[in-house]
Enzyme design. Structure first.
Site, PDB file in Angstrom:
ATOM      1  N   ASN A  11    -167.029   9.989   4.318  1.00  0.00           N
ATOM      2  CA  ASN A  11    -167.246   8.847   3.419  1.00  0.00           C
ATOM      3  C   ASN A  11    -168.622   8.252   3.741  1.00  0.00           C
ATOM      4  O   ASN A  11    -168.787   7.594   4.756  1.00  0.00           O
ATOM      5  CB  ASN A  11    -166.126   7.819   3.631  1.00  0.00           C
ATOM      6  CG  ASN A  11    -166.315   6.589   2.776  1.00  0.00           C
ATOM      7  OD1 ASN A  11    -167.179   6.557   1.891  1.00  0.00           O
ATOM      8  ND2 ASN A  11    -165.511   5.564   3.023  1.00  0.00           N
ATOM      9  N   LYS A  13    -170.142   5.922   2.219  1.00  0.00           N
ATOM     10  CA  LYS A  13    -170.253   4.484   1.895  1.00  0.00           C
ATOM     11  C   LYS A  13    -171.595   4.226   1.202  1.00  0.00           C
ATOM     12  O   LYS A  13    -172.004   5.022   0.367  1.00  0.00           O
ATOM     13  CB  LYS A  13    -170.047   3.637   3.157  1.00  0.00           C
ATOM     14  CG  LYS A  13    -168.775   4.045   3.910  1.00  0.00           C
ATOM     15  CD  LYS A  13    -168.336   3.076   4.959  1.00  0.00           C
ATOM     16  CE  LYS A  13    -167.055   3.590   5.610  1.00  0.00           C
ATOM     17  NZ  LYS A  13    -166.408   2.622   6.474  1.00  0.00           N
ATOM     18  N   HIS A  96    -159.989   2.332  -1.170  1.00  0.00           N
ATOM     19  CA  HIS A  96    -160.522   2.199   0.188  1.00  0.00           C
ATOM     20  C   HIS A  96    -160.419   0.730   0.614  1.00  0.00           C
ATOM     21  O   HIS A  96    -160.580  -0.170  -0.220  1.00  0.00           O
ATOM     22  CB  HIS A  96    -161.975   2.681   0.238  1.00  0.00           C
ATOM     23  CG  HIS A  96    -162.493   2.744   1.647  1.00  0.00           C
ATOM     24  ND1 HIS A  96    -162.990   1.639   2.289  1.00  0.00           N
ATOM     25  CD2 HIS A  96    -162.546   3.765   2.539  1.00  0.00           C
ATOM     26  CE1 HIS A  96    -163.336   1.993   3.530  1.00  0.00           C
ATOM     27  NE2 HIS A  96    -163.077   3.277   3.699  1.00  0.00           N
ATOM     28  N   GLU A  98    -162.373  -1.193   2.041  1.00  0.00           N
ATOM     29  CA  GLU A  98    -163.545  -2.030   1.699  1.00  0.00           C
ATOM     30  C   GLU A  98    -163.507  -2.438   0.231  1.00  0.00           C
ATOM     31  O   GLU A  98    -163.945  -3.532  -0.130  1.00  0.00           O
ATOM     32  CB  GLU A  98    -164.838  -1.278   2.073  1.00  0.00           C
ATOM     33  CG  GLU A  98    -165.039  -1.274   3.593  1.00  0.00           C
ATOM     34  CD  GLU A  98    -165.808  -0.082   4.138  1.00  0.00           C
ATOM     35  OE1 GLU A  98    -166.504   0.603   3.375  1.00  0.00           O
ATOM     36  OE2 GLU A  98    -165.687   0.171   5.355  1.00  0.00           O
ATOM     37  N   GLU A 168    -155.515   4.791   6.711  1.00  0.00           N
ATOM     38  CA  GLU A 168    -156.611   4.194   7.469  1.00  0.00           C
ATOM     39  C   GLU A 168    -156.240   2.778   7.902  1.00  0.00           C
ATOM     40  O   GLU A 168    -156.358   1.839   7.100  1.00  0.00           O
ATOM     41  CB  GLU A 168    -157.874   4.126   6.611  1.00  0.00           C
ATOM     42  CG  GLU A 168    -158.371   5.472   6.141  1.00  0.00           C
ATOM     43  CD  GLU A 168    -159.860   5.419   5.802  1.00  0.00           C
ATOM     44  OE1 GLU A 168    -160.626   6.119   6.454  1.00  0.00           O
ATOM     45  OE2 GLU A 168    -160.234   4.642   4.900  1.00  0.00           O
ATOM     46  N   GLY A 174    -164.553   1.385  11.338  1.00  0.00           N
ATOM     47  CA  GLY A 174    -165.874   0.910  11.748  1.00  0.00           C
ATOM     48  C   GLY A 174    -165.858   0.024  12.983  1.00  0.00           C
ATOM     49  O   GLY A 174    -166.843  -0.624  13.310  1.00  0.00           O
ATOM     50  N   SER A 214    -162.576   5.165  12.676  1.00  0.00           N
ATOM     51  CA  SER A 214    -163.257   5.483  13.930  1.00  0.00           C
ATOM     52  C   SER A 214    -162.947   6.887  14.469  1.00  0.00           C
ATOM     53  O   SER A 214    -162.793   7.074  15.669  1.00  0.00           O
ATOM     54  CB  SER A 214    -162.982   4.422  14.987  1.00  0.00           C
ATOM     55  OG  SER A 214    -163.535   3.178  14.572  1.00  0.00           O
TER      56      SER A 214
HETATM   57  P1  PGA Z   1    -165.239   4.915  10.060  1.00  0.00           P
HETATM   58  O1  PGA Z   1    -164.854   4.722   8.517  1.00  0.00           O
HETATM   59  O2  PGA Z   1    -165.005   6.365  10.389  1.00  0.00           O
HETATM   60  O3  PGA Z   1    -166.694   4.540  10.149  1.00  0.00           O
HETATM   61  O4  PGA Z   1    -164.337   4.022  10.848  1.00  0.00           O
HETATM   62  C1  PGA Z   1    -163.742   5.359   7.972  1.00  0.00           C
HETATM   63  C2  PGA Z   1    -163.618   4.977   6.515  1.00  0.00           C
HETATM   64  O5  PGA Z   1    -163.985   3.847   6.160  1.00  0.00           O
HETATM   65  O6  PGA Z   1    -163.167   5.773   5.683  1.00  0.00           O
END
Ligand code: PGA
Length: 254
Positions: A11, A13, A96, A98, A168, A174, A214
């Site tokens: 991803n 982003k 997602h 976010e 997730e 993150g 993560s």
């Molecule tokens: P991350 O993000 O691996 O940076 O924790 C995962 C995601 O948002 O899909």
């Protein structure tokens, strides 16, 4: 028992310029295992979709990170499902955390986007996950069941089979805090049992369920060793093309 082909989805982003995106794709093309070994996917910003689709090697797949659920309309700044589809994306990330937390997307909108995806023949990567207070008050199963129930409302068995689910935990995205492989696996088993409740065991056993939050090159193997974790959705750590290759290699050995 059905073999579930593992999935590695990066991803991106809101990262990478056009040149950085091209550098990445040229570095990984040619190193991707066949799609019956691993489904290797890049979830790219909409503005880069067409560029990447035109240059993807035969075993790399491109996903969009978001789209509107309406066919078209006066929605300045949004992308329609048809635009995503005709840009050449084959998958669409839906819900997602976010999108849910920063852009206030609701479970009902997630469901509308699921239906839009099927209408335009895009395979959904549906994200679900709980906040830290939910985990700490032992409400995780209830919250995830509810997210699944609404996301899959009026989704048929055939459509459910085309869906990839990404579990997730919001507190792990993150933050550098990963769920332990055992914790992730237990939760993913609960997700699968909810899918079995909705569609029957036969269907639930075929749906790929990924872990995200993560994931790093040093914990991917332990995560993939777990029985029910079928791959990973990876943000930060997969921005580097060498890491992406390591994740895909780890999935190949699952
Ligand atoms: P991350 O993000 O691996 O940076 O924790 C995962 C995601 O948002 O899909």
């Amino acid at each position: 028992m059905h073999k579930r082909v593992p999935v590695i989805a990066a991803n991106w982003k809101m990262f990478k310029t056009k040149d950085e995106a091209l550098e990445f794709i040229f570095a990984v093309n040619g190193h991707m295992p066949s799609t019956d070994q691993v489904e290797s996917i890049i979830c790219a910003p909409a503005i880069l979709l067409n560029l990447l689709v035109k240059r993807e090697g035969e075993n790399l797949r491109i996903a969009a990170q978001n789209m509107h659920y309406k066919d078209e309309g006066a929605f300045t700044g949004e992308n329609s499902p048809a635009q995503v589809k005709t840009a050449g994306a084959e998958y669409i990330l839906i819900g997602h955390s976010e999108r849910r937390n920063i852009f206030n997307e609701t479970d009902e909108e997630v469901n509308l986007k699921m239906h839009a995806a099927f209408k335009y023949d895009l395979a959904p990567i549906l994200c679900i996950g709980e906040e830290l207070d939910v985990r700490e008050s032992n409400q995780t199963k209830q919250v995830l069941d509810n997210q699944l129930e609404i996301a899959f409302k009026n989704v048929t068995k055939e459509q459910a089979l085309k869906t990839i689910v990404a579990y997730e935990p919001v507190w792990a995205i993150g933050t550098g805090k990963t769920a332990t492989p055992q914790m992730a696996n237990e939760t993913i088993k609960d997700v699968r049992s909810k899918l079995a409740h909705l569609y029957g065991n036969e269907v639930a056993m075929q749906i790929r369920i990924l872990y995200g939050g993560s994931v790093k090159t040093d914990n991917i193997e332990a995560l993939l060793e777990e029985s029910d974790i079928d791959g990973a959705l990876i943000g930060g750590a997969a921005l580097d093309h060498n890491n992406f290759l390591k994740f895909v290699e780890a999935a190949k050995n699952k």
